[in-house]
Design an enzyme around this catalytic site. Structure first.
Site, mmCIF file in Angstrom:
data_model
loop_
_atom_site.group_PDB
_atom_site.id
_atom_site.type_symbol
_atom_site.label_atom_id
_atom_site.label_comp_id
_atom_site.label_asym_id
_atom_site.label_seq_id
_atom_site.Cartn_x
_atom_site.Cartn_y
_atom_site.Cartn_z
ATOM 1 N N ASP A 68 0.815 -1.218 0.000
ATOM 2 C CA ASP A 68 0.000 0.000 0.000
ATOM 3 C C ASP A 68 0.849 1.268 0.000
ATOM 4 O OD1 ASP A 68 0.920 -0.407 2.602
ATOM 5 O OD2 ASP A 68 -1.032 -0.953 3.394
ATOM 6 N N ASN A 136 -7.715 -3.259 14.182
ATOM 7 C CA ASN A 136 -9.097 -3.579 13.788
ATOM 8 C C ASN A 136 -9.143 -4.786 12.846
ATOM 9 O OD1 ASN A 136 -8.126 -2.570 11.405
ATOM 10 N ND2 ASN A 136 -9.362 -0.707 11.409
ATOM 11 N N HIS A 138 -7.305 -5.083 10.045
ATOM 12 C CA HIS A 138 -7.003 -4.801 8.636
ATOM 13 C C HIS A 138 -5.702 -5.475 8.199
ATOM 14 C CE1 HIS A 138 -4.731 -0.717 9.464
ATOM 15 N NE2 HIS A 138 -3.905 -1.724 9.498
ATOM 16 N N GLU A 143 -9.660 -2.247 5.215
ATOM 17 C CA GLU A 143 -10.299 -1.975 6.498
ATOM 18 C C GLU A 143 -11.568 -2.828 6.653
ATOM 19 O OE1 GLU A 143 -8.636 -0.206 8.503
ATOM 20 O OE2 GLU A 143 -8.213 1.836 7.844
HETATM 21 P P1 PGA Z 1 2.199 -1.890 12.741
HETATM 22 O O1 PGA Z 1 1.044 -1.843 11.652
HETATM 23 O O2 PGA Z 1 3.176 -2.921 12.289
HETATM 24 O O3 PGA Z 1 2.780 -0.519 12.724
HETATM 25 O O4 PGA Z 1 1.550 -2.247 14.045
HETATM 26 C C1 PGA Z 1 0.420 -3.005 11.247
HETATM 27 C C2 PGA Z 1 -0.742 -2.665 10.330
HETATM 28 O O5 PGA Z 1 -1.442 -1.675 10.583
HETATM 29 O O6 PGA Z 1 -0.956 -3.406 9.360
#
Ligand code: PGA
Length: 242
Positions: A68, A136, A138, A143
């Protein structure tokens, strides 16, 4: 059923992850990697750089596709995912930058950029997709929602996600409202998936994703349908697993 590995010693987490990625590249020098940003894979990339510097692995023929990118953020912005990848991995290994792909978040036509990214993905099967998980559920920026888009698409980030990522920006208001993300269809097409999860704050969501119902309200739960998923947990994230 995912292969769940719980790492007892924190310092081993990144080494185990790096071993999985490096072994693939050692046996398949032309491997196609799906890569992720965020706090979780930083240690993996650090270990890969070290393994490379020891002369044990070359990325010269590897291709990579990132999950992304923020929409509207200049590529050279310190918080862009292109900058993240260059600084945390690409600039320190022998990968050809032309073989690394991150969606272009500043494309004037974002939908056309999504179609272009999907065309590239359709020509290159991802051998190993590295993933993190959001609080959450995702994956990438897919999302929770009533339905999920299988293809690369533009998403409006949830407030919770912008809050979580505000640490990379001056404030939450500076976090772009939208992003381009690879869809769940492309993620599920990867031959192998390595889901990295650290920290007590991720214990409940990863347990739900692996053992709970398969639902678009927890996008990571769709990985239960994939036949080759390794979930790597540190002790805190793995608290709810026996
Ligand atoms: P993080 O993000 O590794 O910074 O916890 C993970 C994500 O949001 O996919």
């Amino acid at each position: 059923m995912a292969n769940v590995i719980k790492v007892t010693h924190e310092e081993d987490f990144h080494k185990v992850a790096a071993h999985i990625v490096a072994s693939l590249v050692q046996t398949s020098p032309r491997a196609v990697l799906g890569l992720a940003t965020g706090g979780t894979p930083v240690g993996l990339y650090r270990e890969l750089i070290q393994i490379h510097k020891q002369g044990l692995v070359s990325f010269a023929k590897v291709k990579s596709y990132n999950l992304d990118e923020y929409a509207g953020l200049p590529t050279e912005h310190p918080a862009s995912y292109r900058t993240f990848m260059n600084e945390h991995l690409f600039n320190h290994i022998d990968i050809n930058l032309e073989n690394t792909h991150v969606p272009d978040g500043q494309a004037t036509d974002l939908d056309a950029e999504c179609r272009l990214y999907d065309e590239m993905l359709s020509e290159a099967v991802i051998d190993l997709q590295v993933l993190g998980i959001g609080h959450n559920g995702h994956i990438g920026f897919n999302e929770p929602a009533d339905s999920l888009n299988p293809a690369t698409h533009v998403v409006t980030l949830l407030e919770q996600t912008r809050e979580a990522n505000s640490r990379y920006f001056g404030s939450v208001d500076d976090v772009p409202a939208q992003a381009i993300t690879m869809g769940v269809g492309s993620i599920m097409k990867a031959r192998q998936i390595l889901l990295l999860v650290r920290g007590a704050d991720k214990a409940e969501i990863i347990h739900r994703a692996v053992t709970g119902p398969i639902t678009t309200q927890c996008p990571a739960s769709l990985l239960q349908l994939h036949s080759n998923v390794t979930v790597l947990l540190d002790a805190e994230a793995g608290r709810l697993f026996q």
